[in-house]
Write an enzyme that holds these catalytic residues in place. Sequence first.
Site, short mmCIF file in Angstrom:
data_model
loop_
_atom_site.label_atom_id
_atom_site.label_comp_id
_atom_site.label_asym_id
_atom_site.label_seq_id
_atom_site.Cartn_x
_atom_site.Cartn_y
_atom_site.Cartn_z
N CYS A 12 -41.13 30.65 -11.85
CA CYS A 12 -42.17 31.57 -11.42
C CYS A 12 -42.22 32.61 -12.52
CB CYS A 12 -41.79 32.23 -10.10
SG CYS A 12 -42.83 33.66 -9.74
N SER B 173 0.87 -1.17 0.00
CA SER B 173 0.00 0.00 0.00
C SER B 173 0.91 1.23 0.00
CB SER B 173 -0.87 -0.05 1.26
OG SER B 173 -1.63 1.12 1.36
N LEU B 174 0.37 2.39 0.23
CA LEU B 174 1.18 3.60 0.31
C LEU B 174 0.85 4.33 1.60
CD1 LEU B 174 0.67 5.04 -3.30
CD2 LEU B 174 2.83 4.19 -2.37
N CYS C 148 -44.11 34.81 -4.19
CA CYS C 148 -45.28 35.59 -4.60
C CYS C 148 -46.55 34.76 -4.66
CB CYS C 148 -45.03 36.26 -5.95
SG CYS C 148 -44.92 35.08 -7.30
N LYS D 244 -2.21 10.17 -8.69
CA LYS D 244 -2.69 8.95 -8.04
C LYS D 244 -4.07 8.64 -8.61
CE LYS D 244 -3.10 6.71 -3.56
NZ LYS D 244 -4.48 6.25 -3.59
N1 LIG Z 1 -14.66 4.38 2.02
C1 LIG Z 1 -14.32 3.28 2.63
O1 LIG Z 1 -15.12 2.69 3.33
C2 LIG Z 1 -12.94 2.73 2.48
C3 LIG Z 1 -12.60 1.52 3.04
C4 LIG Z 1 -11.32 1.04 2.86
C5 LIG Z 1 -10.39 1.77 2.11
N2 LIG Z 1 -10.78 2.94 1.56
C6 LIG Z 1 -9.84 3.76 0.79
O2 LIG Z 1 -8.86 2.97 0.18
C7 LIG Z 1 -7.64 3.66 0.20
C8 LIG Z 1 -6.59 2.93 0.96
O3 LIG Z 1 -6.34 1.82 0.30
P1 LIG Z 1 -4.96 1.29 -0.24
O4 LIG Z 1 -4.19 0.62 0.79
O5 LIG Z 1 -5.41 0.53 -1.43
O6 LIG Z 1 -4.06 2.50 -0.60
P2 LIG Z 1 -4.25 3.62 -1.63
O7 LIG Z 1 -5.26 3.25 -2.62
O8 LIG Z 1 -4.46 4.87 -0.88
O9 LIG Z 1 -2.81 3.67 -2.29
C9 LIG Z 1 -2.15 2.57 -2.92
C10 LIG Z 1 -2.67 2.38 -4.30
O10 LIG Z 1 -2.54 3.53 -5.06
C11 LIG Z 1 -2.69 3.15 -6.40
N3 LIG Z 1 -1.99 4.06 -7.31
C12 LIG Z 1 -2.60 4.92 -8.17
N4 LIG Z 1 -1.73 5.62 -8.88
C13 LIG Z 1 -0.50 5.19 -8.51
C14 LIG Z 1 0.82 5.55 -8.92
N5 LIG Z 1 1.04 6.48 -9.86
N6 LIG Z 1 1.85 4.92 -8.32
C15 LIG Z 1 1.64 4.00 -7.37
N7 LIG Z 1 0.40 3.62 -6.94
C16 LIG Z 1 -0.66 4.21 -7.51
C17 LIG Z 1 -2.24 1.73 -6.49
O11 LIG Z 1 -3.34 0.95 -6.90
C18 LIG Z 1 -1.89 1.37 -5.08
O12 LIG Z 1 -2.30 0.08 -4.76
C19 LIG Z 1 -7.87 4.96 0.87
O13 LIG Z 1 -8.11 5.96 -0.07
C20 LIG Z 1 -9.10 4.66 1.68
O14 LIG Z 1 -9.82 5.84 1.96
C21 LIG Z 1 -12.01 3.42 1.74
ZN LIG Z 2 -42.70 34.34 -7.56
#
Ligand SMILES: NC(=O)c1ccc[n+]([C@@H]2O[C@H](COP(=O)([O-])OP(=O)(O)OC[C@H]3O[C@@H](n4cnc5c(N)ncnc54)[C@H](O)[C@@H]3O)[C@@H](O)[C@H]2O)c1
Ligand SMILES: [Zn+2]
Length: 712
Positions: A468, A115-116, A453, A153
């Site tokens: 209106c 992940s990041l 009105c 991203k």
């Molecule tokens: N709303 C919800 O209920 C809920 C639940 C779980 C997770 N999430 C969301 O999921 C995300 C967290 O998930 P995550 O662990 O997958 O991390 P992430 O999506 O924040 O980041 C990692 C991902 O970024 C993507 N990415 C896109 N462009 C890229 C680039 N240029 N270089 C490298 N990677 C790139 C890749 O797919 C990588 O797996 C968060 O945004 C979180 O809010 C939301």
């Molecule tokens: Zn009116």
Amino acid sequence: METHTAPQTAEARLLEATHTLLQTVRQRDLEAIDRKEAEALAARLREVLNQHAYRYYVLDNPLIPDADYDLLMQALRKLEARFPELVTPDSPTQRVGGPPLGRFEKVRHPEPLLSLNNAFGEEDVRVWYERCCRMLAERLGQPVQPAVTAELKIDGLAMALTYENGVLSVGATRGDGIEGENVTQNVRTIPAIPLRIPVDPAVGPPPTRLEVRGEVYMRKRDFERLNEQLQARGERPFANPRNAAAGSVRQLNPQVTALRPLSFFAYGIGPVEGAEVPDSQYEVLQWLGRLGFPVNEHARRFEHLDDVLEYCRYWTEHRDELDYEIDGVVLKIDHRPWQALLGAISNAPRWAVAYKFPAREAITRLLDIMVSVGRTGVVKPVAVLEPVEVGGVTVSQATLHNEDYVRSRDIRIGDLVVVIRAGDVIPQVVRPVVEARTGNERPWRMPERCPSCGSQLVRLPGEADYYCVASDCPAQFVRLLEHFAGRDAMDIEGMGSQVARQLAESGLVRPLSDLYRLKLEDLLKLEGFAETRARNLLRAIEASKQRPLSRLLFGLGIRHVGKTTAELLVQRFASIDELAAATIDELAALEGVGPITAESIANWFRVEDNRRLIEELKELGVNTQRLPEEAPAAESPVRGKTFVLTGALPHLTRKEAEELIKRAGGRVASSVSRNTDYVVVGENPGSKYDRARQLGIPMLDEDGLLRLLGMK
Ligand SMILES: NC(=O)c1ccc[n+]([C@@H]2O[C@H](COP(=O)([O-])OP(=O)(O)OC[C@H]3O[C@@H](n4cnc5c(N)ncnc54)[C@H](O)[C@@H]3O)[C@@H](O)[C@H]2O)c1
Ligand SMILES: [Zn+2]
């Protein structure tokens, strides 16, 4: 029998628990709470986060905005950092993504897909960069200033594509990072993903083995179209393009996936055999491009952190100009051997970070729907919301557009709703959280009468809006007055909406021409007006008499006559009387004026009250003639020339620049060729810039363009 306790679904309970937790983590100082409380809070956070992660990663059906999820995750991280003994193996902070779904065969990734870590602001980015510098200096034995590659991203789902001797053999989702799902059959249906590389055989032999990593995503337009189709068939629409992409890739039937408009961007590599791989991330992107993978054109490599931050800022503001969604910027230390030195911690690399854009989506309660009357009489439903913070601003009202919008999305009073606030755009309610309904929500209907009105509202055939049509509607007049005095119209300083309302409601101004009959003693009668303020306002009103004709035209509030149309009309008609005498055909013949606008203008001048208004304005000394500065340009050097725009200009939007060029008789094309006469280059120009340089086409910046157009 009537029951008073609302039925509670699992989703409603989860949302309630989430809401409470959000409040807690927003209000409490997590650095100050004691161990016992931290333990209880961490347990609740884990439970709630795990449920949301399941909905998001496994079901592709999240209940809450990402920013809310991130906020809770951040809170849990903080607690775990303070009390490391609270970290449990099932903590969402210890994992990546979700478990692979049983539906597909599992694939074990040769190297984990991590992940990041997130950076929520520039300070976090600095801290990240400085830590990288420090660690590298330690490991290399000398200080270094590593270059950073910045990429958009893309908000989609991660995909690992394996090519054996140039042939796509496996497409796998990230899954939990260790094991993903084998979705090869589905991936093959995505047109942007090459089945064989290099696409251009002249590039040379393929690597014997290559894993390409990238993002499968859906363009915004495609997403909207897909949702319309799903809804028309009575199926559940997707919450956002990311979920639509994920749901489409993880379809059991590849034929369904094939019908889904999916796209792909490659952003990195996994294990490679049998090829020289560049040792820079930026060059890896170009290499992937040469092999035939779509690579996002906005990636940049920077030597200085300040430029990196500038890039983050730029895309925070310009993200809406892209036709796909991005939720941040990914920053990577460019030199790959140094990436290896930095390594990874638990589930994320140290050499990269995701700069997350500020939230612009929130969930809140829709308390009521009221209607507001605009200056043209258009009546719009407005959501009254339980105040909620979206991107640093408290929102308590949002637009609901029109009755059809409310109906087609089945938005009901009492619903929890998703509100978004994008850039300068007015906040809007995008959808209800249907899962959280208790049964007490009430559908809404457009009222039959104008709230101001009391006259019957009408809906014109083919229009989504109600109007209106009473000519004496007070609410409309207040809006008109406000508009007339506005910055782009007569620009009367000191006459905001409050003053407009006072002047209209006191009966002092009505019709508009009364504005120029106001006397000091009139204004002194109004609340909040002492002598200085009153004199200033009178002076501002007096000054507005000399405004250019186009501003007066715009200020009159004729339907469909916006700023640009008003300026266009003045190019052709030298006075308001000339315009008033024009026929519909003459008007419609003007470039840039359609038949609807032409009819609207002609109709406006046919109304007796409006004719009288013009006469009165003239008598009171308001300019109704074209000013010298508005005169049409003589034969312009731009006529017949072809322009291409690339990058963001400092002041003009792309639309405005196009409009100016067209008005001067130029053409705007979308790609650079030998026939292009000028390329207008702004900030962060795309590949068009490189192409223009190759072809040696003259380039202009905004200043140069304005000068060429004779506007500077
Ligand atoms: N709303 C919800 O209920 C809920 C639940 C779980 C997770 N999430 C969301 O999921 C995300 C967290 O998930 P995550 O662990 O997958 O991390 P992430 O999506 O924040 O980041 C990692 C991902 O970024 C993507 N990415 C896109 N462009 C890229 C680039 N240029 N270089 C490298 N990677 C790139 C890749 O797919 C990588 O797996 C968060 O945004 C979180 O809010 C939301
Ligand atoms: Zn009116």
